[in-house]
Design an enzyme around this catalytic site. Structure first.
Site, short mmCIF file in Angstrom:
data_model
loop_
_atom_site.label_atom_id
_atom_site.label_comp_id
_atom_site.label_asym_id
_atom_site.label_seq_id
_atom_site.Cartn_x
_atom_site.Cartn_y
_atom_site.Cartn_z
N HIS A 1 13.50 41.83 55.53
CA HIS A 1 14.88 41.35 55.54
C HIS A 1 15.84 42.53 55.47
O HIS A 1 15.45 43.67 55.25
CB HIS A 1 15.14 40.41 54.36
N THR B 1 10.71 32.44 51.50
CA THR B 1 9.86 31.98 52.61
C THR B 1 8.46 32.55 52.49
O THR B 1 7.47 31.84 52.70
CB THR B 1 10.48 32.39 53.95
N GLY C 1 19.65 25.78 49.81
CA GLY C 1 18.95 26.90 50.43
C GLY C 1 18.91 28.13 49.55
O GLY C 1 18.50 29.19 49.99
N GLY D 1 30.17 33.28 51.35
CA GLY D 1 28.96 34.09 51.45
C GLY D 1 28.51 34.25 52.89
O GLY D 1 29.06 33.64 53.81
N GLY E 1 29.82 27.90 48.25
CA GLY E 1 29.62 29.30 48.63
C GLY E 1 30.08 29.60 50.04
O GLY E 1 29.42 30.33 50.78
N TYR F 1 15.24 27.12 56.41
CA TYR F 1 15.62 25.94 57.19
C TYR F 1 15.40 26.13 58.69
O TYR F 1 15.76 25.26 59.48
CB TYR F 1 17.08 25.57 56.89
N ALA G 1 12.84 26.87 51.21
CA ALA G 1 13.04 28.32 51.20
C ALA G 1 13.61 28.80 52.53
O ALA G 1 14.24 29.85 52.60
CB ALA G 1 11.72 29.02 50.92
N LYS H 1 19.50 41.90 50.80
CA LYS H 1 18.78 40.81 50.14
C LYS H 1 18.38 41.22 48.73
O LYS H 1 17.85 42.31 48.53
CB LYS H 1 17.56 40.38 50.95
#
Length: 267
Positions: free
Chosen positions: A155, A166, A98, A11, A8, A125, A123, A159
């Protein structure tokens, strides 16, 4: 040097991961994957990330030479997870995942794959968020029996899942500490005549607006006092740097399913 590949790469997180690995003293980017049908095929990874040419072009994972890869990082979409996992198992490569918003079938695939390769799945990092998880568990141990518990997250407008992975992870550690099942005690949003609050529930509230990178608060409210544990991220590099740290840690680990608490020595 730890040789990393990214699923990805085109992204939002993929582009930031390219930048994070480029800045890392412990890792180098050896491959960046997109779908074979993507218009980004053949583009230089540096141009993709906006950091100038780096002499490595974006390619398709199915045609890649995995002999030059130590660890894979996957921040794609849930529907891509199972195929990506199968390829990592086939190539015997550790993978840092992730991707959030997984359904039960995808979680089961994760468990099965971890019997063959080492996997870090988290969820979030961010080092700060993982400290928050640890603090939320401690606070639940002391105050959870009497306090009302609410989790508020925000967020950016793009999203796609809610509440965030999280926020759910925060709820899970609190519920686990209190001996509750989050699937039965969680309350997602409130509207209308809800009646008095059930103290055994854990509430979730979600904000989606603008370009908020990520904000999470665990609220423990009792009569006369409350504690608010809050983390705010101002850059996606926070998450990308944590994922690179996890990838370096994961190299040469035994098969199994790990998380950032393991990576940071907080487990």
């Amino acid at each position: 040097m730890n040789k990393i590949a990214i699923f990805g790469a085109n992204g939002r997180m993929g582009r930031v991961l390219i930048e994070a690995i480029d800045q890392s003293q412990n890792a180098t980017l050896n491959a960046a994957f997109v779908r074979a049908s993507s218009s980004m095929m053949g583009v230089d990874v540096g141009e993709l990330a906006g950091i100038g040419q780096r002499g490595l072009t974006v390619t398709d994972a199915n045609s890649a030479d995995f002999s030059q890869i130590d660890i894979v990082i996957d921040f794609t979409l849930p529907e891509a997870l199972e195929a990506n996992l199968a390829l990592c198992v086939q190539q015997k490569k550790p993978v840092v995942i992730g991707t959030t918003g997984l359904n039960q079938q995808q979680k089961d695939a994760l468990q099965r794959a971890s019997q063959h390769i080492p996997i870090v799945f988290a969820a979030n990092y961010s080092i700060g968020v993982n400290l928050l998880l640890n603090l939320a568990r401690q606070t639940a141990r002391v105050m959870g029996g009497t306090a009302d518990i609410e989790i508020i997250e925000g967020h950016h407008r793009f999203k796609k899942d809610a509440p965030s992975g999280t926020a759910v992870a925060i709820g899970e550690v609190i519920a686990d500490e209190l001996g509750r099942d989050l699937s039965t005690c969680a309350v997602y949003g409130r509207e209308g005549d809800t009646g008095e609050r059930d103290q055994q529930t854990i509430g979730f509230a979600t904000v989606r607006a603008g370009d908020i990178v990520g904000e999470h608060t665990a609220l423990f409210a009792d009569i006369g006092e409350r504690i608010e544990l809050t983390h705010k991220a101002s850059s996606r590099l926070t998450f990308a740097n944590g994922a690179v740290k996890a990838a370096v840690w994961l190299k040469n680990k035994s098969p199994g399913l790990y998380d950032m608490q393991d990576v940071l020595g907080l487990a």
